[in-house]
Design a protein around this motif. Structure first.
Motif, short mmCIF file in Angstrom:
data_model
loop_
_atom_site.label_atom_id
_atom_site.label_comp_id
_atom_site.label_asym_id
_atom_site.label_seq_id
_atom_site.Cartn_x
_atom_site.Cartn_y
_atom_site.Cartn_z
N LEU A 80 0.86 -1.05 -0.07
CA LEU A 80 0.15 0.04 0.04
C LEU A 80 0.93 1.35 0.12
CD1 LEU A 80 -2.79 -0.98 2.37
CD2 LEU A 80 -3.01 -0.70 -0.11
N GLU A 81 2.07 1.21 0.86
CA GLU A 81 2.77 2.54 0.74
C GLU A 81 3.60 2.67 -0.68
OE1 GLU A 81 3.34 4.63 2.77
OE2 GLU A 81 1.96 3.75 4.29
N ALA A 82 3.70 1.52 -1.50
CA ALA A 82 4.43 1.51 -2.67
C ALA A 82 3.69 2.05 -3.81
CB ALA A 82 4.93 0.21 -2.88
N VAL A 83 2.45 2.39 -3.68
CA VAL A 83 1.40 2.58 -4.78
C VAL A 83 0.96 4.25 -4.60
CG1 VAL A 83 0.66 0.46 -5.12
CG2 VAL A 83 -0.63 1.89 -3.70
N GLU A 84 1.61 5.27 -3.69
CA GLU A 84 1.17 6.15 -3.44
C GLU A 84 1.25 7.12 -4.90
OE1 GLU A 84 0.36 10.03 -1.89
OE2 GLU A 84 -0.02 7.87 -0.98
N ARG A 85 2.25 6.72 -5.41
CA ARG A 85 2.59 7.61 -6.66
C ARG A 85 2.04 6.98 -7.99
NH1 ARG A 85 7.46 7.75 -10.43
NH2 ARG A 85 7.64 9.56 -11.24
N GLY A 86 1.16 7.73 -8.63
CA GLY A 86 0.50 6.99 -9.70
C GLY A 86 -0.65 6.26 -9.33
N LEU A 87 -1.35 6.32 -8.19
CA LEU A 87 -2.21 5.15 -7.98
C LEU A 87 -3.31 4.77 -8.95
CD1 LEU A 87 -3.67 3.66 -5.70
CD2 LEU A 87 -4.84 5.73 -4.89
N CYS A 88 -3.79 5.91 -9.71
CA CYS A 88 -4.88 5.71 -10.56
C CYS A 88 -4.39 6.21 -11.92
CB CYS A 88 -5.97 6.01 -10.35
SG CYS A 88 -7.42 5.96 -11.60
N PHE A 89 -4.44 5.35 -13.19
CA PHE A 89 -4.03 5.99 -14.32
C PHE A 89 -4.84 5.84 -15.61
CE2 PHE A 89 -1.99 1.66 -13.54
CZ PHE A 89 -2.47 1.05 -14.52
N ARG A 144 -11.30 4.85 -23.92
CA ARG A 144 -10.20 4.48 -22.93
C ARG A 144 -9.66 5.83 -22.40
NH1 ARG A 144 -6.84 0.08 -25.17
NH2 ARG A 144 -6.62 1.54 -27.02
N ARG A 145 -9.78 6.04 -21.22
CA ARG A 145 -9.10 7.14 -20.86
C ARG A 145 -7.61 7.01 -20.17
NH1 ARG A 145 -13.09 11.39 -18.10
NH2 ARG A 145 -13.30 11.96 -20.30
N HIS A 146 -6.69 7.83 -20.41
CA HIS A 146 -5.46 7.85 -19.70
C HIS A 146 -5.39 9.10 -18.86
CE1 HIS A 146 -3.64 4.79 -22.34
NE2 HIS A 146 -4.61 5.23 -23.16
N LEU A 147 -5.15 8.92 -17.57
CA LEU A 147 -4.97 9.89 -16.51
C LEU A 147 -3.36 10.21 -16.28
CD1 LEU A 147 -7.65 8.80 -14.03
CD2 LEU A 147 -8.10 10.14 -16.14
N ARG A 148 -3.02 11.36 -16.06
CA ARG A 148 -1.81 12.06 -15.56
C ARG A 148 -1.90 12.63 -14.40
NH1 ARG A 148 -1.66 13.76 -21.09
NH2 ARG A 148 -1.67 15.88 -20.51
N THR A 149 -0.85 12.16 -13.59
CA THR A 149 -1.09 12.77 -11.97
C THR A 149 0.18 13.33 -11.54
OG1 THR A 149 -0.88 10.89 -11.20
CG2 THR A 149 -2.98 11.43 -11.29
N SER A 150 0.20 13.96 -10.67
CA SER A 150 1.40 14.72 -9.88
C SER A 150 1.20 14.52 -8.39
CB SER A 150 1.77 15.98 -10.42
OG SER A 150 3.20 16.32 -9.60
N GLY A 151 1.65 13.61 -7.66
CA GLY A 151 1.27 13.44 -6.26
C GLY A 151 -0.10 12.82 -6.42
#
Length: 752
Positions: A80-89, A144-151
């Motif tokens: 769970l700690e390892a997936v903080e970055r880019g949880l949903c894409f 199909r949707r691609h999501l980009r995140t920062s934090g």
């Protein structure tokens, strides 16, 4: 951490669909992180409760269940700690109106108590259409949707319409963004490979989800995503076959330390930590080397014949006396008895150090009989029990028998083999004098990567000394006896001797200081005999026959992902003609091949001269098809006086990462990368020095160097360019002044 992005207000302008989509997806993303936080908190409470309940109380089964429960909670907490970055894409819109979000782990709606899925793990079967659906074959998907995140902030999104007929008018108007794959490739490199789960394409997905058993060869040229595909396959297998692979771990073998640093965050970012990363030079515990042999020595050391050479070197240490073995006036053994003892010990087919015990006991028994007969005394059962031990205690006897069958270590054996001309000639009669000369060096020379498979082969043939193993076992037993005695005293003093839930063994185990608990990966890395559940070999075309023997010992089940490109073989001991050439020796009938044919990384303008080199110098090899381009073209810049340092300093700076690649003879002096060091890496810009010298090293070296750039390529040369390369650059209009390359002061160190 939970802040919302700054998005435009709603309106009727062209940006309105994007603004609305950003608000909707940000709200969902914020909810997903709330679910992630709740799952983490629940796991922390489980761990805390396990800590409070830890102790010797309860039945043995209850204690075991508590420990297993705590261990599983600890593993889940790490994931769970390892997936903080880019949880949903990503997101999938189905024709029936169902919407599924795709991410690095699976989450359910714990906060509402419904426990309905709110995030689908990218490895789950329900997520597979995210990678495999196409407009020609959309299945039941419309978008199909691609999501980009920062934090925890959504920074952008891209839509792909998979079935326009299945979208209503509102759905068509709501389409936003650009094709996700090319958008991802156009972003500058950061010097560390991204986890491009969201841009994996159909042929890559076929590799990732291939069955676990057997060896899968992934043949693909530069830029086809071989490495990232193999790493995602490792993560997928750990997810799908967790019960098997979490206990045994996964080994990833890479071409060089720089490459391992480049990829070392990919699997942890996917939630997987039971993975060991190493080079061939690190496969033997206690040895870490990146020193390469010269070409001639590499070919000799890497050849399959070296398995027989090492075996004969071991046998050369199993000696016979020149005649009868005389140990004193009345103590001797006939030569025939020694020969029969050696033959019998070899017939056991045990490793050298384990067979030594049988050989010594046989000779000591024979000496005991000879000693009794020499003084006219009957040899009875009591004599048979004690006489060999008494003889072994005599220094002269021990020295004489030790010399016939000594204890050997892998290091001692290989060092002597490669430094003793007589031993090498005895062990390697099939090698010519020139070949033997290529590998001879002074005793005590530091190990090279070509020595590591020889050390491993020797360790397999030697085994451990049985006497040393028994001595360690006796020492451990003494420590255990002391711990048990101490625990018995504690139970007596505290009045708990009659407590049925406690016993001295349990108490001793609870308080034994064994140091910090090690992960599967840590235990596997320290154990040469560890059997991994799966092995990934990257740049596999570089492995010699002996290196393959070393790798395959680590995976008895023969479950492997083998990634490489035969057109990029640089090692003189590597694969040349075909994969069958190196794999059929050990894996005949147990491997299959998949091909990656699309180059997503290298622009077409840069790939064209690289492909020309392949066609001219590597017949039979097929370069991949480039699918992207950049405005700039490769530039060839003459360096009239051969002063490459000055030429590099004169180049203007540009954005992004920079790799300077030079022939082996120039690299160190200029602080540049050799081709071997650059293999597997990529840069926004590459400055390539003296292409003709790189071609002279081998066509594969020039091909590799030409295909490291993702945006800009500059070639500096003081000798004429190879004709095929010059012709391709002329056709593409790439000759002339250099464009705006990167700052060489950033250098390959920063680029890595």
């Amino acid at each position: 951490m939970n802040g919302s992005p700054a998005v435009p207000p709603p309106g009727a302008g062209p940006d309105a669909p994007l603004a609305e989509a950003l608000r909707t997806e940000q709200a969902h993303l914020t909810g997903l992180y709330a679910q992630l936080d709740a799952a983490r908190e629940r796991t922390r409470r489980t761990l805390a409760a396990a800590g409070r309940e830890a102790g010797p109380g309860g039945t043995h089964q209850a204690r075991l269940e508590r420990e297993l429960h705590a261990a599983e909670a600890a593993r889940r907490a790490a994931r769970l700690e390892a997936v903080e970055r880019g949880l949903c894409f990503g997101r999938l819109d189905h024709r029936d109106g169902t919407v599924r979000h795709i991410g690095r782990t699976g989450l359910t709606d714990e906060l509402s108590g419904t426990y309905e899925p709110v995030l689908i793990d990218w490895r789950a079967p329900a997520a597979r259409p995210f990678y495999t659906a196409t407009p020609a074959d959309p299945g039941d998907l419309v978008r199909r949707r691609h999501l980009r995140t920062s934090g925890r902030t959504l920074t952008g999104l891209d839509d792909e319409a998979l079935d326009l007929a299945g979208l209503d008018e509102g759905g068509r108007r709501g389409l936003v963004g650009e094709a996700a794959l090319l958008a991802a490739l156009d972003r500058e490199r950061t010097g560390r490979m991204a986890t491009v789960v969201a841009t994996i394409q159909t042929e890559q997905d076929r590799v990732i989800r291939a069955p676990l058993p057997g060896a899968l060869v992934v043949q693909g040229g530069p830029g086809t995503g071989k490495t990232v595909t193999a790493l995602h396959r490792a993560a997928y297998l750990l997810y799908t076959h967790r019960a098997v692979l979490e206990r045994r771990g996964v080994l990833v073998v890479g071409p060089n330390p720089a490459f391992l640093r480049y990829i070392d965050q990919v699997l942890p970012a996917l939630g997987e930590s039971e993975v060991v990363l190493c080079t061939v030079g690190e496969l033997f515990p206690g040895v870490r080397t990146a020193v390469e042999d010269g070409p001639d020595a590499a070919v000799v050391k890497g050849g399959p014949w070296m398995a027989d050479v090492v075996r004969r070197a071991v046998e050369a240490h199993q000696l016979l006396p020149a005649g009868d073995l005389r140990l004193g006036d009345h103590l001797w053994l006939p030569h025939r008895v020694c020969a029969e003892a050696r033959q019998a010990a070899r017939g056991l087919r045990l490793p050298h150090n384990r067979a030594r015990g049988f050989f010594l006991r046989t000779l000591l028994d024979a000496l005991s009989v000879a000693q009794a007969l020499s003084i006219g005394r009957p040899y009875d059962e009591e004599e048979a029990r004690y006489a060999p031990r008494e003889l072994w205690a005599q220094p002269g006897v021990r020295a004489a028998l030790d010399a016939l069958w000594p204890v050997l270590t892998p290091g001692r054996l290989i060092d002597r083999l490669l430094s003793d001309p007589a031993l090498l000639a005895t062990a390697a009669p099939e090698l010519s004098p020139a070949e033997r000369s290529a590998v001879l060096r002074p005793a005590g020379t530091p190990w090279t990567t070509g020595d590591v498979p020889l050390l491993d082969e020797a360790a397999e043939l030697l085994g451990e000394d049985g006497a040393a193993v028994r001595a360690r076992a006796r020492a451990a037993a003494r420590v255990l006896d002391e711990e048990l005695a101490y625990a018995e005293g504690v139970l007596t003093v505290t009045g708990q001797r009659e407590d049925a839930t406690l016993d001295a063994g349990l108490l001793a185990g609870r308080f034994r200081d064994t140091g910090p608990e090690r992960t599967t990966a840590e235990r596997a890395a320290a154990d040469r005999a560890w059997a991994y559940g799966h092995v990934v070999v990257d740049e596999a075309q570089e492995l010699s026959a002996m290196a393959w023997r070393t790798v395959l010992r680590r995976v008895p089940a023969r479950s492997l992902t083998i990634v490489g490109d035969l057109a990029q073989t640089g090692s003189p001991a590597g694969a040349r003609a075909s994969w069958a050439e190196v794999l059929d020796r050990e894996l005949a009938g147990r491997w299959r091949e998949e091909r990656l044919t699309v180059n997503y990384r290298t622009p077409a303008a840069i790939m064209a001269p690289a492909a020309a080199v392949v066609r001219a110098h590597l017949p039979g090899r097929q370069p991949p098809r480039a699918v992207r381009d950049t405005p700039g073209r490769p530039h060839a810049v003459p360096v009239a006086d051969g002063d490459y340092a000055a030429a590099l300093a004169a180049l203007p700076a540009g954005p992004g990462t920079l790799g300077v690649i030079a022939p082996d003879a120039l690299a160190a002096a200029l602080g540049a990368l050799t081709v071997r060091e650059a293999k597997g890496l990529e840069y926004d810009e590459v400055v390539l020095l003296d292409p003709a010298a790189l071609l002279a090293q081998g066509p594969a070296d020039l091909y590799v160097a030409l295909t490291r750039a993702t945006r800009r390529l500059t070639l500096l040369h003081h000798t004429p360019l190879p004709p095929a390369l010059a012709a391709a650059l002329a056709v593409r209009g790439g000759s002339g002044p250099a464009g705006p390359p990167g700052d060489p002061a950033g250098g390959p160190t920063d680029a890595r």
